[in-house]
Scaffold this motif. Structure first.
Motif, PDB file in Angstrom:
ATOM      1  N   ILE A 220       0.836  -1.200   0.000  1.00  0.00           N
ATOM      2  CA  ILE A 220       0.000   0.000   0.000  1.00  0.00           C
ATOM      3  C   ILE A 220       0.871   1.249   0.000  1.00  0.00           C
ATOM      4  N   LEU A 221       0.554   2.196  -0.913  1.00  0.00           N
ATOM      5  CA  LEU A 221       1.335   3.422  -1.045  1.00  0.00           C
ATOM      6  C   LEU A 221       0.476   4.663  -0.815  1.00  0.00           C
ATOM      7  N   ASP A 222      -0.566   4.535  -0.002  1.00  0.00           N
ATOM      8  CA  ASP A 222      -1.512   5.640   0.189  1.00  0.00           C
ATOM      9  C   ASP A 222      -1.928   5.725   1.654  1.00  0.00           C
ATOM     10  N   LYS A 223      -2.988   6.496   1.915  1.00  0.00           N
ATOM     11  CA  LYS A 223      -3.411   6.736   3.299  1.00  0.00           C
ATOM     12  C   LYS A 223      -3.950   5.492   3.990  1.00  0.00           C
ATOM     13  N   ASP A 224      -4.212   4.437   3.257  1.00  0.00           N
ATOM     14  CA  ASP A 224      -4.645   3.190   3.903  1.00  0.00           C
ATOM     15  C   ASP A 224      -3.605   2.678   4.899  1.00  0.00           C
ATOM     16  N   THR A 225      -2.329   3.030   4.686  1.00  0.00           N
ATOM     17  CA  THR A 225      -1.312   2.644   5.663  1.00  0.00           C
ATOM     18  C   THR A 225      -1.653   3.216   7.042  1.00  0.00           C
ATOM     19  N   TYR A 226      -2.178   4.433   7.045  1.00  0.00           N
ATOM     20  CA  TYR A 226      -2.577   5.093   8.302  1.00  0.00           C
ATOM     21  C   TYR A 226      -3.862   4.486   8.845  1.00  0.00           C
ATOM     22  N   ARG A 227      -4.818   4.238   7.954  1.00  0.00           N
ATOM     23  CA  ARG A 227      -6.086   3.635   8.384  1.00  0.00           C
ATOM     24  C   ARG A 227      -5.846   2.272   9.037  1.00  0.00           C
ATOM     25  N   LYS A 228      -4.844   1.565   8.561  1.00  0.00           N
ATOM     26  CA  LYS A 228      -4.550   0.223   9.072  1.00  0.00           C
ATOM     27  C   LYS A 228      -3.651   0.244  10.305  1.00  0.00           C
ATOM     28  N   GLY A 229      -3.326   1.449  10.798  1.00  0.00           N
ATOM     29  CA  GLY A 229      -2.587   1.560  12.051  1.00  0.00           C
ATOM     30  C   GLY A 229      -1.085   1.417  11.953  1.00  0.00           C
ATOM     31  N   LYS A 230      -0.523   1.579  10.760  1.00  0.00           N
ATOM     32  CA  LYS A 230       0.927   1.486  10.610  1.00  0.00           C
ATOM     33  C   LYS A 230       1.605   2.665  11.318  1.00  0.00           C
ATOM     34  N   PRO A 231       2.870   2.522  11.753  1.00  0.00           N
ATOM     35  CA  PRO A 231       3.592   3.636  12.383  1.00  0.00           C
ATOM     36  C   PRO A 231       3.687   4.822  11.430  1.00  0.00           C
ATOM     37  N   LEU A 232       3.734   6.034  11.995  1.00  0.00           N
ATOM     38  CA  LEU A 232       3.786   7.232  11.167  1.00  0.00           C
ATOM     39  C   LEU A 232       5.015   7.259  10.261  1.00  0.00           C
ATOM     40  N   THR A 233       6.105   6.671  10.718  1.00  0.00           N
ATOM     41  CA  THR A 233       7.299   6.608   9.875  1.00  0.00           C
ATOM     42  C   THR A 233       7.030   5.808   8.606  1.00  0.00           C
ATOM     43  N   GLU A 234       6.249   4.742   8.748  1.00  0.00           N
ATOM     44  CA  GLU A 234       5.898   3.915   7.591  1.00  0.00           C
ATOM     45  C   GLU A 234       4.894   4.627   6.687  1.00  0.00           C
ATOM     46  N   VAL A 235       3.983   5.372   7.305  1.00  0.00           N
ATOM     47  CA  VAL A 235       3.011   6.149   6.530  1.00  0.00           C
ATOM     48  C   VAL A 235       3.741   7.197   5.689  1.00  0.00           C
TER      49      VAL A 235
END
Length: 252
Positions: A220-235
């Motif tokens: 995933i290369l979009d805001k779904d990384t944030y929706r899925k709870g990934k660390p902000l560094t990964e987002v």
């Protein structure tokens, strides 16, 4: 461009007219133009989840500018005029239609819940265009074309034009993104009328309004990384990767 060269003078005249979750809109005395500032704020689930992601605003301003230029160069009329600094763009002032127009190439997200016959990640036989009322308080509910017409949001001819433009946008962006190793899963568009009553594309085109997957790994290369709870560094890394491929056109 003159607006860039005179920005320091221009900035002193800016009046904030609207602030949303991800953007600020400024009036500067020109009846036909406004300035959009992309914020570093990161939100999900209608604002229930919120963080600040440094650099997000500048990355999204660059990505959105690039996409708008690509569309303009391919005959799609947009509100974009020019990028005036790291996080601000100058655009035509529009009377926005209160609709979110979603185009889907792959079944993912809310459509899988509404149409359980579709499997998550399944490539659709043809792109699906859906309409949602642009209203955060009501949760942006799904609307059929008949709902849109009956509510007086836009007439049948307007829906036809929106669908035609959306299909063209989809084809243009899919072709471009394919070249840089990205799958365009789905995206949201907003439309409005300019001073001449012409229907044109507005809002933004970024990882906040699109689902973008790596073509090889489906990462995933979009805001779904944030929706899925990934660390902000990964987002942030996802947004930077989008910038690298889309703005710099560094294909994988």
């Amino acid at each position: 461009m003159g607006s860039i060269m005179n920005f320091n003078t221009l900035f002193k005249t800016l009046t904030l007219i609207y602030e949303g979750k991800a953007k600020k809109l400024y009036d500067f005395g020109d009846s036909d133009k406004i300035i959009i500032e992309f914020k570093d704020d990161l939100t999900a689930f209608n604002g229930k989840k919120h963080d600040v992601l440094e650099q997000k605003g500048s990355l999204n301003a660059a990505i959105s500018s690039k996409f708008f230029k690509i569309l303009e160069n391919n005959g799609v009329k947009t509100h974009f005029i020019e990028k005036i600094n790291d996080r601000m763009i100058l655009v035509k002032k529009l009377k926005i239609i209160p609709l979110e127009v979603v185009c889907r190439n792959i079944a993912y997200g809310s459509i899988v819940e509404r149409v359980p016959l579709l499997r998550p990640g399944e490539k659709l036989r043809r792109p699906i265009i859906e309409f949602f009322l642009k209203n955060d308080k009501l949760g942006d509910p799904f609307l059929s074309e008949e709902h849109v017409i009956s509510l007086g949001i836009i007439d049948e001819n307007g829906i036809f034009k929106i669908k035609r433009i959306t299909k063209k946008v989809n084809n243009i962006l899919k072709d471009f993104l394919e070249k840089v190793g990205i799958i365009l899963v789905d995206f949201k568009l907003e439309y409005g009328f300019d001073k001449n009553g012409e229907l044109i594309l507005g809002d933004e085109l970024t990882g906040d309004t699109m689902r973008l997957w790596d073509a090889k790994t489906r990462a995933i290369l979009d805001k779904d990384t944030y929706r899925k709870g990934k660390p902000l560094t990964e987002v942030l890394q996802a947004y930077k990767e989008c910038y690298r491929r889309i703005v710099l056109e560094e294909a994988e």
